[in-house]
Design a protein around this motif. Structure first.
Motif, PDB file in Angstrom:
ATOM      1  N   GLN A 186       0.823  -1.208   0.000  1.00  0.00           N
ATOM      2  CA  GLN A 186       0.000   0.000   0.000  1.00  0.00           C
ATOM      3  C   GLN A 186       0.864   1.269   0.000  1.00  0.00           C
ATOM      4  O   GLN A 186       0.606   2.214  -0.757  1.00  0.00           O
ATOM      5  CB  GLN A 186      -0.941   0.007   1.213  1.00  0.00           C
ATOM      6  CG  GLN A 186      -1.919   1.172   1.175  1.00  0.00           C
ATOM      7  CD  GLN A 186      -2.745   1.284   2.415  1.00  0.00           C
ATOM      8  OE1 GLN A 186      -2.205   1.361   3.516  1.00  0.00           O
ATOM      9  NE2 GLN A 186      -4.065   1.301   2.247  1.00  0.00           N
ATOM     10  N   LEU A 199       2.502   1.881  -3.394  1.00  0.00           N
ATOM     11  CA  LEU A 199       1.545   2.481  -4.336  1.00  0.00           C
ATOM     12  C   LEU A 199       1.389   3.980  -4.077  1.00  0.00           C
ATOM     13  O   LEU A 199       1.379   4.783  -5.011  1.00  0.00           O
ATOM     14  CB  LEU A 199       0.182   1.784  -4.235  1.00  0.00           C
ATOM     15  CG  LEU A 199       0.122   0.351  -4.732  1.00  0.00           C
ATOM     16  CD1 LEU A 199      -1.210  -0.292  -4.335  1.00  0.00           C
ATOM     17  CD2 LEU A 199       0.329   0.283  -6.232  1.00  0.00           C
ATOM     18  N   LEU A 200       1.268   4.345  -2.811  1.00  0.00           N
ATOM     19  CA  LEU A 200       1.109   5.764  -2.459  1.00  0.00           C
ATOM     20  C   LEU A 200       2.334   6.564  -2.895  1.00  0.00           C
ATOM     21  O   LEU A 200       2.207   7.605  -3.548  1.00  0.00           O
ATOM     22  CB  LEU A 200       0.872   5.898  -0.956  1.00  0.00           C
ATOM     23  CG  LEU A 200       0.726   7.313  -0.421  1.00  0.00           C
ATOM     24  CD1 LEU A 200      -0.473   8.019  -1.041  1.00  0.00           C
ATOM     25  CD2 LEU A 200       0.602   7.278   1.103  1.00  0.00           C
ATOM     26  N   GLU A 245       0.548   6.049  -7.529  1.00  0.00           N
ATOM     27  CA  GLU A 245      -0.433   5.140  -8.140  1.00  0.00           C
ATOM     28  C   GLU A 245      -1.764   5.327  -7.405  1.00  0.00           C
ATOM     29  O   GLU A 245      -2.188   4.456  -6.632  1.00  0.00           O
ATOM     30  CB  GLU A 245       0.053   3.696  -8.053  1.00  0.00           C
ATOM     31  CG  GLU A 245       1.330   3.427  -8.801  1.00  0.00           C
ATOM     32  CD  GLU A 245       1.128   3.389 -10.306  1.00  0.00           C
ATOM     33  OE1 GLU A 245      -0.011   3.218 -10.758  1.00  0.00           O
ATOM     34  OE2 GLU A 245       2.123   3.555 -11.033  1.00  0.00           O
ATOM     35  N   TRP A 279      -3.659   2.628  -5.106  1.00  0.00           N
ATOM     36  CA  TRP A 279      -3.663   2.885  -3.671  1.00  0.00           C
ATOM     37  C   TRP A 279      -5.086   2.941  -3.142  1.00  0.00           C
ATOM     38  O   TRP A 279      -5.401   2.295  -2.137  1.00  0.00           O
ATOM     39  CB  TRP A 279      -2.908   4.179  -3.368  1.00  0.00           C
ATOM     40  CG  TRP A 279      -2.876   4.518  -1.913  1.00  0.00           C
ATOM     41  CD1 TRP A 279      -2.101   3.943  -0.949  1.00  0.00           C
ATOM     42  CD2 TRP A 279      -3.664   5.510  -1.260  1.00  0.00           C
ATOM     43  NE1 TRP A 279      -2.361   4.526   0.274  1.00  0.00           N
ATOM     44  CE2 TRP A 279      -3.314   5.490   0.098  1.00  0.00           C
ATOM     45  CE3 TRP A 279      -4.624   6.422  -1.695  1.00  0.00           C
ATOM     46  CZ2 TRP A 279      -3.892   6.347   1.038  1.00  0.00           C
ATOM     47  CZ3 TRP A 279      -5.203   7.268  -0.771  1.00  0.00           C
ATOM     48  CH2 TRP A 279      -4.833   7.229   0.583  1.00  0.00           C
ATOM     49  N   THR A 289      -6.888  -0.237  -2.303  1.00  0.00           N
ATOM     50  CA  THR A 289      -6.584  -0.978  -1.080  1.00  0.00           C
ATOM     51  C   THR A 289      -7.539  -0.607   0.048  1.00  0.00           C
ATOM     52  O   THR A 289      -7.398  -1.102   1.169  1.00  0.00           O
ATOM     53  CB  THR A 289      -5.122  -0.756  -0.623  1.00  0.00           C
ATOM     54  OG1 THR A 289      -4.945   0.609  -0.248  1.00  0.00           O
ATOM     55  CG2 THR A 289      -4.135  -1.150  -1.719  1.00  0.00           C
ATOM     56  N   THR A 300      -5.296  12.139  -3.295  1.00  0.00           N
ATOM     57  CA  THR A 300      -3.938  11.653  -3.525  1.00  0.00           C
ATOM     58  C   THR A 300      -3.342  12.257  -4.794  1.00  0.00           C
ATOM     59  O   THR A 300      -2.177  12.665  -4.805  1.00  0.00           O
ATOM     60  CB  THR A 300      -3.937  10.113  -3.607  1.00  0.00           C
ATOM     61  OG1 THR A 300      -4.494   9.607  -2.396  1.00  0.00           O
ATOM     62  CG2 THR A 300      -2.551   9.561  -3.780  1.00  0.00           C
TER      63      THR A 300
END
Length: 154
Positions: free
Chosen positions: A32, A35-36, A40, A44, A47, A73
């Motif tokens: 996770q 990804l952050l 992404e 992210w 999840t 994000t």
């Protein structure tokens, strides 16, 4: 004289902690946070459950749902790029507590590093992250609720 049997419902039995669950939770967070940090946003947000909440002290109310998580994000990564910075999130000291209903409470420490592209890196924030993890239809973990507190705002 005989007494009536105790007919009160039994309290749910606490779910057992296991090394396998702890390792699964650690891997979940490693993936996770990658990804952050790689921006992404869709991956992210994936999840989290569709109706997840994400509460941080810098926002007046929790972010709700995947679409809002993607938007927040994406905006954050654009701001970092404009400032010539990147973040790296490190989660540790995971306290994994399974619930009788199958959910898992996880409390961890999060350290966020900021790096100036071509420059120095430094600690940006030190936080406590409290999550409720649930299983999706495929048996994987998803965050249904996240609450982040910051040590500097305590």
């Amino acid at each position: 004289m005989t007494t009536a049997p105790d007919l009160a419902p039994a309290a749910p039995k606490a779910a057992a902690w296991s090394a396998a669950l702890h390792a699964e939770v650690q891997q979940f967070y490693a993936h996770q946070m990658q990804l952050l940090d790689l921006a992404e946003a869709q991956g992210w947000a994936g999840t989290f459950t569709k109706d997840a909440t994400f509460a941080v002290p810098t926002l007046p109310e929790p972010v709700r749902g995947r679409a809002a998580l993607v938007a927040a994000t994406t905006r954050s990564h654009a701001e970092l790029a404009a400032a010539g910075q990147c973040h790296r999130h490190f989660l540790g000291m995971l306290d994994v507590r399974p619930r009788p209903d199958g959910a898992v409470d996880v409390r961890s420490y999060a350290i966020v590093y900021v790096s100036d592209i071509g420059g120095a890196s430094r600690v940006h924030r030190v936080c406590v992250c409290e999550d409720v993890l649930v299983r999706d239809a495929d048996g994987g973990l998803k965050v249904s609720a996240r609450t982040v507190t910051r040590d500097d705002l305590a």
